[in-house]
Motif scaffolding. Structure first.
Motif, short mmCIF file in Angstrom:
data_model
loop_
_atom_site.label_atom_id
_atom_site.label_comp_id
_atom_site.label_asym_id
_atom_site.label_seq_id
_atom_site.Cartn_x
_atom_site.Cartn_y
_atom_site.Cartn_z
N ASP A 216 46.75 -28.07 73.59
CA ASP A 216 46.32 -29.02 72.95
C ASP A 216 44.86 -30.07 72.72
N MET A 217 43.85 -29.60 73.98
CA MET A 217 43.17 -29.98 73.75
C MET A 217 42.28 -28.60 74.04
N VAL A 218 42.12 -27.63 73.19
CA VAL A 218 41.73 -26.57 72.75
C VAL A 218 41.44 -26.77 71.46
N ILE A 219 40.79 -26.70 70.81
CA ILE A 219 40.91 -27.07 69.19
C ILE A 219 40.05 -25.22 68.77
N VAL A 220 40.31 -23.97 68.30
CA VAL A 220 39.83 -23.30 67.68
C VAL A 220 39.44 -23.24 66.45
N THR A 221 38.23 -22.47 65.55
CA THR A 221 38.08 -23.08 64.37
C THR A 221 36.99 -21.92 64.13
N LYS A 234 39.92 -34.48 62.92
CA LYS A 234 41.32 -33.73 63.08
C LYS A 234 41.30 -34.62 64.11
N ALA A 235 40.69 -34.11 65.78
CA ALA A 235 41.54 -34.80 66.52
C ALA A 235 41.46 -36.25 66.89
N LEU A 236 41.07 -37.01 66.46
CA LEU A 236 41.19 -38.31 66.84
C LEU A 236 42.01 -39.43 65.35
N ASN A 237 42.36 -38.38 64.28
CA ASN A 237 43.31 -38.58 63.40
C ASN A 237 44.57 -38.94 63.72
N GLU A 238 44.48 -37.29 65.10
CA GLU A 238 46.06 -37.12 65.76
C GLU A 238 45.93 -37.66 66.55
N GLY A 239 44.68 -38.92 66.98
CA GLY A 239 45.62 -39.92 68.19
C GLY A 239 45.13 -39.09 69.64
N LEU A 240 44.17 -37.86 69.45
CA LEU A 240 44.24 -37.00 70.79
C LEU A 240 43.14 -37.85 72.07
#
Length: 333
Positions: A216-221, A234-240
């Motif tokens: 969950d700490m890897v975002i692929v884009t 996105k990461a901040l909005n999802e509370g990561l």
């Protein structure tokens, strides 16, 4: 109507000599007098004569043109690689024909076809890599080519790229040494060799420091500024929760910095950010970006030399060159 191009026949008529004599003068052959040579060259200049490279290539079966296929002409990384290619082409008396794929595989296929129709002597390619049929076809056709900035695991080709695993390792290790324990990686698509190798370096650094790898700490884009910006939002909005970000490239890092600032984070106190490539703008953003420096100019220059060896038949075996990378510490870490 005025003729578009002056021919050697036009020069011969003006000089009162044969077409063969004009040809020998223009090609600096030894068996005509110096006086005649000077006269012909003077008339050629006055008439605005330009050598017909197409006719010459038909005779020699070489165009002295190399096709260059890059993935994104808007990315400063490729601009710096291209500088190296251009410098080498000038040094060795070649021209380049440039095509941009915009990271679309179908555009890459078309670019290869167009350049081969133009009978270029060889190709330098930064492939998209979501497919490889076009590269396999080039191998079967025995066309001289070099892969630039990418690595193919599944088959052997001439290629030059950076030590991507080391780069990913150095970036992540640096964040850990800065006291960061929740490191977000914003990666490019993992079918790209650079992306999966940088991810391997990220994992290696975590392992060495006894830290778990979390998917969950890897975002692929995708790999532009806007993609970095959206990934952090996105990461901040999802509370990561994260206190460090390792970005696939500097462009993404610029977007990350913008997003963090908008959300009130202090960089690097709250969240440290490190990029990759060390493009020309990375030292100019605020705060200046820590990054992994790769040898972009050298990559382009050496890629051209590798291709020239293949074109000239000086090398038969496949060659893989891996360029070293280094950590550049600025103010975002």
């Amino acid at each position: 109507m005025k003729k578009k191009y002056v021919t050697i026949r036009d020069i011969a008529e003006r000089a009162g000599v044969s077409i063969n004599t004009v040809s020998r003068a223009l090609n600096n052959k030894p068996d005509i007098s110096e006086e005649t040579r000077k006269k012909i060259l003077k008339i050629a200049r006055e008439l605005g004569y330009v050598k017909n490279a197409t006719a010459s290539s038909l005779r020699s079966k070489q165009t002295n043109i190399v096709g260059v296929i890059i993935a994104d002409s808007a990315n400063p990384f490729y601009a710096e690689v291209l500088k190296g290619i251009e410098a080498a082409s000038r040094k060795y008396g070649y021209q380049i024909m440039l095509m941009n794929t915009e990271r679309v595989y179908e555009n890459e296929e078309k670019a290869i076809d167009v350049l081969l129709q133009r009978r270029v002597d060889g190709l330098l390619i930064t492939p998209v890599q979501d497919k490889a049929e076009d590269i396999k076809a080039l191998m079967q056709r025995n066309v001289p080519f070099v892969i630039v900035g990418r690595h193919f695991e599944e088959f052997e080709v001439d290629e030059i790229h950076s030590d991507e695993i080391k780069g990913g390792y150095l970036a992540t290790k640096h964040l850990i040494e800065r006291g960061k324990r929740n490191i977000l990686m914003i990666s490019g698509y993992l079918f790209k060799s650079a992306a999966y190798m940088r991810l391997e370096g990220y994992k290696k650094a975590l392992r060495e420091h006894g830290m778990p790898f979390r998917e969950d700490m890897v975002i692929v884009t995708d790999i532009d500024i806007e993609n970095g910006y959206q990934a952090v939002q996105k990461a901040l909005n999802e509370g990561l929760k994260f206190d460090g970000v390792f970005c696939y490239n500097d462009l993404m890092a610029f977007g990350v910095i913008k997003a963090l600032k908008e959300r009130g984070f202090q960089i690097p106190e709250d969240v440290a950010v490190i990029g990759y490539d060390d493009i020309v703008y990375s030292s100019l953003v605020c705060p200046p970006l820590s990054t992994i420096r790769i040898k972009k100019f050298e990559m382009g220059f050496e890629a051209f030399r590798m291709l020239l060896q293949k074109i000239k038949g000086r090398r038969k075996r496949r060659k893989r060159v891996i360029l070293d990378v280094e950590l550049v510490v600025r103010e975002t870490t």
